[in-house]
Design a protein around this motif. Structure first.
Motif, short mmCIF file in Angstrom:
data_model
loop_
_atom_site.label_atom_id
_atom_site.label_comp_id
_atom_site.label_asym_id
_atom_site.label_seq_id
_atom_site.Cartn_x
_atom_site.Cartn_y
_atom_site.Cartn_z
N CYS A 83 -32.32 12.49 27.89
CA CYS A 83 -33.16 13.11 28.91
C CYS A 83 -32.31 14.02 29.78
CB CYS A 83 -33.85 12.05 29.77
SG CYS A 83 -34.99 11.00 28.85
N VAL A 84 -32.84 15.19 30.11
CA VAL A 84 -32.07 16.17 30.88
C VAL A 84 -33.03 17.02 31.70
CG1 VAL A 84 -32.09 17.84 28.98
CG2 VAL A 84 -30.28 17.95 30.69
N SER A 85 -32.52 17.55 32.81
CA SER A 85 -33.30 18.41 33.69
C SER A 85 -32.71 19.81 33.69
CB SER A 85 -33.28 17.84 35.12
OG SER A 85 -33.89 18.73 36.03
N SER A 86 -33.57 20.82 33.53
CA SER A 86 -33.15 22.22 33.64
C SER A 86 -33.75 22.80 34.93
CB SER A 86 -33.62 23.03 32.43
OG SER A 86 -35.02 23.20 32.45
N ASP A 87 -33.63 24.10 35.12
CA ASP A 87 -34.15 24.72 36.34
C ASP A 87 -35.67 24.56 36.46
OD1 ASP A 87 -31.64 25.51 37.08
OD2 ASP A 87 -31.83 27.53 36.25
N SER A 88 -36.37 24.55 35.33
CA SER A 88 -37.83 24.54 35.38
C SER A 88 -38.47 23.32 34.76
CB SER A 88 -38.38 25.78 34.67
OG SER A 88 -38.00 25.78 33.30
N SER A 89 -37.70 22.55 33.96
CA SER A 89 -38.33 21.52 33.13
C SER A 89 -37.52 20.23 33.07
CB SER A 89 -38.54 22.05 31.71
OG SER A 89 -39.35 23.20 31.69
N LEU A 90 -38.21 19.19 32.60
CA LEU A 90 -37.57 17.94 32.20
C LEU A 90 -37.73 17.81 30.69
CD1 LEU A 90 -39.07 15.54 34.91
CD2 LEU A 90 -36.88 16.74 35.02
N PHE A 91 -36.67 17.34 30.01
CA PHE A 91 -36.69 17.25 28.56
C PHE A 91 -36.47 15.81 28.12
CE2 PHE A 91 -35.62 21.63 29.37
CZ PHE A 91 -36.19 22.34 28.33
N SER A 92 -37.16 15.43 27.05
CA SER A 92 -36.91 14.19 26.33
C SER A 92 -36.56 14.59 24.90
CB SER A 92 -38.14 13.28 26.36
OG SER A 92 -37.93 12.12 25.57
N LEU A 93 -35.34 14.29 24.47
CA LEU A 93 -34.79 14.84 23.23
C LEU A 93 -34.48 13.74 22.23
CD1 LEU A 93 -32.11 17.18 24.87
CD2 LEU A 93 -34.46 17.79 24.29
N GLY A 94 -34.81 14.00 20.97
CA GLY A 94 -34.36 13.17 19.88
C GLY A 94 -34.70 11.70 20.04
N GLY A 95 -33.82 10.85 19.52
CA GLY A 95 -33.98 9.42 19.65
C GLY A 95 -34.33 8.73 18.35
N LEU A 96 -34.67 7.47 18.47
CA LEU A 96 -35.06 6.64 17.33
C LEU A 96 -36.56 6.40 17.43
CD1 LEU A 96 -33.54 5.23 14.97
CD2 LEU A 96 -33.55 3.16 16.38
N GLN A 97 -37.30 7.00 16.51
CA GLN A 97 -38.76 6.90 16.53
C GLN A 97 -39.20 5.51 16.10
OE1 GLN A 97 -41.05 9.93 16.92
NE2 GLN A 97 -42.30 8.17 17.52
N GLN A 98 -40.05 4.89 16.91
CA GLN A 98 -40.56 3.57 16.59
C GLN A 98 -41.81 3.69 15.71
OE1 GLN A 98 -38.90 0.73 17.79
NE2 GLN A 98 -37.42 2.27 18.40
N PRO A 99 -41.97 2.81 14.72
CA PRO A 99 -43.19 2.86 13.91
C PRO A 99 -44.41 2.49 14.74
CG PRO A 99 -41.90 0.91 13.39
CD PRO A 99 -41.05 1.76 14.29
N GLY A 100 -45.54 3.08 14.41
CA GLY A 100 -46.77 2.78 15.13
C GLY A 100 -47.29 1.40 14.78
N PRO A 101 -48.27 0.89 15.54
CA PRO A 101 -48.76 -0.48 15.31
C PRO A 101 -49.42 -0.67 13.96
CG PRO A 101 -50.16 0.74 16.85
CD PRO A 101 -48.94 1.57 16.64
N HIS A 102 -49.86 0.42 13.30
CA HIS A 102 -50.53 0.29 12.01
C HIS A 102 -49.61 0.65 10.84
CE1 HIS A 102 -54.15 -0.27 14.32
NE2 HIS A 102 -54.00 0.91 14.90
N ASN A 103 -48.36 1.09 11.15
CA ASN A 103 -47.44 1.47 10.09
C ASN A 103 -46.54 0.27 9.74
OD1 ASN A 103 -48.48 4.05 10.20
ND2 ASN A 103 -46.93 4.79 11.62
N PHE A 104 -47.10 -0.70 9.02
CA PHE A 104 -46.40 -1.95 8.79
C PHE A 104 -45.15 -1.76 7.94
CE2 PHE A 104 -50.92 -3.13 9.36
CZ PHE A 104 -50.78 -3.92 10.50
N TYR A 105 -45.14 -0.73 7.10
CA TYR A 105 -44.02 -0.56 6.18
C TYR A 105 -43.05 0.52 6.64
CZ TYR A 105 -47.15 -3.29 3.26
OH TYR A 105 -47.97 -4.28 2.78
N SER A 106 -43.30 1.06 7.80
CA SER A 106 -42.43 2.12 8.33
C SER A 106 -41.24 1.50 9.07
CB SER A 106 -43.22 3.03 9.26
OG SER A 106 -42.38 4.01 9.82
N ARG A 107 -40.12 2.17 9.01
CA ARG A 107 -38.92 1.74 9.72
C ARG A 107 -38.60 2.74 10.82
NH1 ARG A 107 -34.51 -0.13 5.11
NH2 ARG A 107 -35.72 -1.87 4.23
N PRO A 108 -37.88 2.29 11.87
CA PRO A 108 -37.41 3.26 12.86
C PRO A 108 -36.56 4.33 12.19
CG PRO A 108 -37.10 1.01 13.65
CD PRO A 108 -37.49 0.90 12.20
N HIS A 109 -36.68 5.57 12.63
CA HIS A 109 -35.92 6.65 12.02
C HIS A 109 -35.52 7.68 13.07
CE1 HIS A 109 -40.20 7.72 11.95
NE2 HIS A 109 -39.82 8.97 12.06
#
Length: 220
Positions: A83-109
């Motif tokens: 997370c970072v702040s610029s002159d005009s905005s706040l950013f949330s960048l990248g990370g480890l995506q969590q599988p949704g509640p219905h994606n039983f076979y999905s892994r974090p990526h």
């Protein structure tokens, strides 16, 4: 977090003249590991975690009226994002995506997601194809230097930490590679000056004592 590891919502302000901490209204969303940015008379608190679950809440605290406001949440739920702040905005960048509640076979990526909250517009901007980072990464250093958002190092799909560094030109909404870090690593600390961005310590093949600095001399 508290002694029971539950996330806390406590807020305190330090009064130097009295040499004491005084209570302020608690955050609407208890959490730990959040990012906080001071802009004018407001403090913005972004993301964080509750246990193993990432938090998407964005809230601001008005220092004049001493009250909290809920703002639009981060569009996607990711752990170990930058997370970072610029002159005009706040950013949330990248990370480890969590599988949704219905994606039983999905892994974090790992993801290259870039989500930008424009403070004056009060909304998250619609992403474009070029606004995504060039590399998927998590647990990296994110800062702002020379008017550009910087993402450095971290973990990706490679077996070892990343050394790559990229910068974001907000006018063109495009990422560009810059000189890589001499020492590839993740879990580093960040220290910024007006002209330099220091990346301190972290983990390479083991704990790293490296201290390296990036200086962008070109104009934006």
């Amino acid at each position: 977090m508290g002694a029971d590891t539950a996330p806390q919502a406590l807020v305190r302000v330090y009064e130097p003249q009295k040499d004491q901490w005084l209570p302020l209204p608690p955050m609407p969303t208890p959490r730990y590991g959040a990012s906080a940015f001071a802009r004018g008379n407001k403090i913005y608190v972004l993301g964080g975690r509750q246990g193993k679950m990432p938090v998407t809440a964005l809230e601001s605290f008005d220092l004049e009226v001493r009250g909290w406001s809920r703002l639009p949440c981060i569009p996607s739920r990711r752990a170990f994002s930058g997370c970072v702040s610029s002159d005009s905005s706040l950013f949330s960048l990248g990370g480890l995506q969590q599988p949704g509640p219905h994606n039983f076979y999905s892994r974090p990526h790992f993801v290259s997601t870039v989500e930008e909250y424009h403070v004056e517009q009060g909304a998250w901007l619609k992403p474009t194809r070029t606004s995504r980072m060039r590399e998927k990464r998590a647990d990296f250093v994110a800062g702002c230097l020379g008017g550009r958002v910087i993402a450095a190092g971290g973990l990706g799909n490679e077996p070892s930490p990343l050394a790559s560094v990229e910068s974001y030109n907000s006018a063109k909404r495009r990422w560009e590679y810059v000189a890589p870090m001499p020492t590839a690593r993740c879990s580093s600390a960040l220290l910024q000056t007006d002209a330099m961005m220091f990346v301190i310590g972290g983990v390479s093949q083991g704990p790293s004592a490296a201290v390296e600095a990036l200086c962008l001399q070109e104009s934006v």
